[in-house]
Design an enzyme around this catalytic site. Structure first.
Site, PDB file in Angstrom:
ATOM      1  N   GLU A  17       0.892  -1.168   0.000  1.00 29.28           N
ATOM      2  CA  GLU A  17       0.000   0.000   0.000  1.00 29.28           C
ATOM      3  C   GLU A  17       0.923   1.208   0.000  1.00 29.28           C
ATOM      4  OE1 GLU A  17      -1.855   2.987   0.969  1.00 29.28           O
ATOM      5  OE2 GLU A  17      -2.289   2.097   2.933  1.00 29.28           O
ATOM      6  N   CYS A  65      -2.045   9.040   2.491  1.00 30.20           N
ATOM      7  CA  CYS A  65      -1.778   8.538   1.140  1.00 30.20           C
ATOM      8  C   CYS A  65      -2.972   8.811   0.238  1.00 30.20           C
ATOM      9  CB  CYS A  65      -1.385   7.073   1.160  1.00 30.20           C
ATOM     10  SG  CYS A  65      -2.490   6.074   2.085  1.00 30.20           S
TER      11      CYS A  65
HETATM   12  C1  UN1 Z   1      -3.086   6.081   4.714  1.00 30.98           C
HETATM   13  O1  UN1 Z   1      -2.939   7.279   4.494  1.00 30.98           O
HETATM   14  O2  UN1 Z   1      -2.112   5.293   4.676  1.00 30.98           O
HETATM   15  O3  UN1 Z   1      -8.832   6.754   3.598  1.00 30.98           O
HETATM   16  C2  UN1 Z   1      -4.369   5.470   5.120  1.00 30.98           C
HETATM   17  C3  UN1 Z   1      -8.212   7.379   4.470  1.00 30.98           C
HETATM   18  C4  UN1 Z   1      -7.946   6.671   5.775  1.00 30.98           C
HETATM   19  C5  UN1 Z   1      -6.762   5.786   5.668  1.00 30.98           C
HETATM   20  C6  UN1 Z   1      -5.540   6.398   5.067  1.00 30.98           C
HETATM   21  N1  UN1 Z   1      -9.098   5.899   6.117  1.00 30.98           N
HETATM   22  O4  UN1 Z   1      -7.826   8.526   4.324  1.00 30.98           O
END
Ligand code: UN1
Length: 503
Positions: free
Chosen positions: A257, A291
Site C-alpha cells: 500500500e 496517502c
Molecule cells: C493512509 O494514508 O495510509 O482513507 C491510510 C483514508 C484513511 C486511511 C488512510 N481511512 O484517508
C-alpha cells in the site's frame, strides 16, 4: 518524568521506553508540534529481532488451532479495549505525528471498526464448493492460516494501518510481527500492548509481536525472512519496490500500500457547496500527509476561476496550530525533512511555470508548520512536479474541456490509489466508474465524495506504483490466508480428470 499520556496508556514503564537522551540504540521521539522530546525508545538488534520472530512462529502454531470464531472473540475484546483507550491513544497519535485531535481519535475509531468487522468475519472465512467433473467426487476450497505476518507501517497512520492487518490476520489464525515507523514507535508500543495484553489474558500470548528497529537492521531482515510468508508494507513507492523485489526473491507474498497522487475532477455542473469543503478536507487534512490526500484538482475550464477563488477563501480561514488545541484544522508536518520536501516542491512548481496562489511557506506557528499551498498549473497543463507524491499540503490545479480529457489527466500519473469526481451528470459519473475500465484507473473511485477518508468496509489500496495490494474490508482477508483446493473421491474407482484413461 514520563508523559502523562504514556502513563494513562500503561506504557510509561514499558522496557522499551526510556529517557529521551539520544544515544546508541535509542531513538528519540519528538513532538513535531513543538520540537520537544517525548521519550526515548530502545531499538532492537538482530538477535532480539530473531527471538521475536521465533516467538511469533511458536504463537502461530498454537493460535491456528483455535477455532476462528473463538479468535474472533479475542479480537472483539481487543476492540473493546481500544474503545476504552480511544481518547488517550488518539492523543498519543497527535503528540507523536502531529495529527489534530479529531483525526487522532478518528484513526483509533478505524481500529475499533476493523476489529468489529473482523469479529463478524471470523464466522465467514468461506471457501467455495464446486461440482466435480468426476462421479462420486467432491471439490471444495479451504482457507488456511498463512503464518506469522510481517507488517511494516508508516508514520501517518501509526495505529489504524497496523490494525487493518493485525485484526484480520488475527481472525485468520495468523500471528503478527509489526515493525512501525521510527517516527511513531510509542503509538505502536501502546497499541500492541493493548492487543497482547488482551490476547495474553485470554490464554493466547505472543500472537501480537512488535519489533522496533532501523530499516537496515530490522527492516531488511524482515523482508528477507522466510519465516514470514507475507509482508504487508505501507509507505513510499520507492520503499515498496525494494520490499517487493526482496520478498519475490524468496517467493514470499507482499501486500503493498504505497504512494498515491490522487486527483479530484470538478465538473462544470458540480455542486460547489459540497465539493469545496470536501476538497479542502481531502487536501489539507492530516496536513496533506495521507496517502489518500487530494494532490491534484482537475477543474472544468468554465468554473476554474470560481473554484479557485472559493478555495483560496477557504484556505485563508484554516486555523493552523497546536494539533491538540480546540479549533485547529492543520497541525505540523511530521519533521523538518517533510518541510524541506514541501518547500522544494513549491520552488519546483514555480520554476516549471506554476503560479502559487496561496500558502507555500513556513508558518511562524512552530518548527514544522507550513501554510497549505494551492498552485495553478500553466495553461499547457504541464507541471512535472505534480507527477510526484510530495507528502505535504500542496494542491495543484489543472483544467479540462471534455470529460475524456479529465479522466486522462486523472490517470496520467504513476500512482493509482484514490480518485474522485464532483458532478451532477449521471453520464460523467458513470464514465468515471465505467465497467469497461476506461474510467478512473485507481483502486478507489468516488462520486461527490473526496479522495480521503475511506471507510474500513471497502478494500483499500490501489494500482500501478501504489502497489496493487488491498487491505481492510471486503475480501481483503484472503491475503492473510492460503487457499487449498481439495478433491475428495468418495467412490471405489479411480477416475482421472479430463477423461484420461490410463489402464
Ligand atoms: C493512509 O494514508 O495510509 O482513507 C491510510 C483514508 C484513511 C486511511 C488512510 N481511512 O484517508
Amino acid at each position: 518524568m514520563s508523559h502523562p499520556v504514556l502513563q494513562a496508556l500503561g506504557i510509561a514503564n514499558d522496557p522499551r521506553v526510556t529517557d529521551p537522551a539520544a544515544r546508541e540504540g535509542v531513538v528519540t521521539v519528538t513532538n513535531p508540534a513543538n520540537g520537544q522530546a517525548i521519550a526515548g525508545v530502545k531499538l532492537d538488534d538482530a538477535a532480539t529481532y530473531d527471538k521475536i520472530v521465533d516467538a511469533s512462529v511458536a504463537a502461530f502454531k498454537k493460535w491456528r488451532e483455535v477455532p476462528a470464531p473463538e479468535r474472533g472473540l479475542v479480537v472483539r475484546a481487543i476492540g473493546d479495549e481500544f474503545r476504552k483507550h480511544q481518547a488517550a491513544l488518539g492523543e498519543l497519535v497527535s503528540l507523536e505525528v502531529g495529527k489534530i485531535r479529531a483525526e487522532g481519535l478518528g484513526e483509533v475509531q478505524e481500529t475499533i471498526d476493523i476489529a468489529d468487522f473482523a469479529v463478524g468475519l471470523s464466522r465467514q472465512l468461506y471457501g467455495l464448493t464446486m461440482p466435480s467433473e468426476r462421479p462420486k467426487h467432491a471439490m471444495r476450497e479451504l482457507w488456511l492460516p498463512l503464518g506469522p505476518i510481517g507488517v511494516i507501517s508508516a508514520f501517518n497512520f501509526p495505529n489504524a494501518v497496523w490494525a487493518w492487518n493485525a485484526m484480520l490476520a488475527g481472525v485468520c489464525g495468523d500471528s503478527v510481527v509489526w515493525k512501525p515507523s521510527l517516527l511513531a514507535p510509542l503509538t505502536a508500543i501502546a497499541s500492541n500492548a493493548i492487543a497482547e495484553r488482551v490476547a495474553g489474558g485470554m490464554g493466547h500470548p505472543g500472537v501480537f509481536q512488535l519489533t522496533i528497529g532501523a530499516d537496515q537492521v530490522v527492516g531488511e531482515r524482515m523482508i528477507a525472512d522466510k519465516r514470514l510468508p507475507l509482508i504487508s508494507a505501507t509507505g513510499s513507492s520507492r520503499m515498496g519496490k525494494h520490499v517487493g523485489q526482496v520478498v519475490a526473491g524468496r517467493f514470499g507474498r507482499v501486500l503493498l500500500e504505497l504512494g498515491g497522487n490522487n486527483a479530484a475532477i470538478v465538473d462544470a455542473n458540480a455542486d460547489l457547496n459540497l465539493a469545496i469543503p470536501a476538497i479542502v478536507f481531502a487536501a489539507v487534512g492530516t496536513a496533506g500527509q495521507r496517502c489518500t490526500t487530494t494532490r491534484r484538482l482537475i477543474v472544468h475550464e468554465s468554473i476554474v476561476d470560481e473554484v479557485t477563488k472559493r478555495l483560496i477563501a477557504a484556505y485563508k480561514t484554516i486555523r493552523i496550530g497546536d494539533p491538540l488545541a480546540e479549533g485547529t484544522l492543520v497541525g505540523p508536518l511530521v519533521n523538518g525533512r517533510a518541510v524541506e520536501g514541501f518547500l522544494s516542491a513549491i520552488a519546483a512548481a514555480k520554476s516549471q511555470g506554476g503560479t502559487l496562489l496561496t500558502g507555500g511557506e513556513k508558518s511562524p506557528v512552530g518548527p514544522n508548520y507550513v501554510t497549505p499551498a494551492i498552485v495553478r498549473a500553466p495553461a499547457s497543463n504541464q507541471l512535472p512536479i505534480a507527477m510526484d507524491e510530495t507528502f505535504a499540503p500542496i494542491l495543484y490545479i489543472f483544467t479540462f474541456k471534455t470529460i475524456d480529457e479529465a479522466i486522462a489527466l486523472n490517470n496520467s500519473v504513476h500512482q493509482g490509489l484514490s480518485s474522485a469526481i464532483f458532478t451532477d451528470s449521471l453520464r460523467h459519473a458513470e464514465m468515471f466508474l465505467s465497467p469497461t475500465g476506461s474510467g478512473s484507473d485507481c483502486g478507489i473511485a468516488n462520486v461527490n465524495a473526496g479522495t480521503s477518508g475511506a471507510e474500513i468496509g471497502g478494500a483499500f489500496g490501489g494500482e500501478k506504483e501504489t502497489g496493487g495490494g488491498r487491505e481492510s474490508g471486503s475480501d481483503s482477508w484472503k491475503a492473510y490466508m492460503r487457499r487449498q483446493t481439495c478433491t475428495i473421491n468418495f467412490g471405489r474407482e479411480l477416475k482421472l480428470a479430463q477423461g484420461i484413461r490410463f489402464d
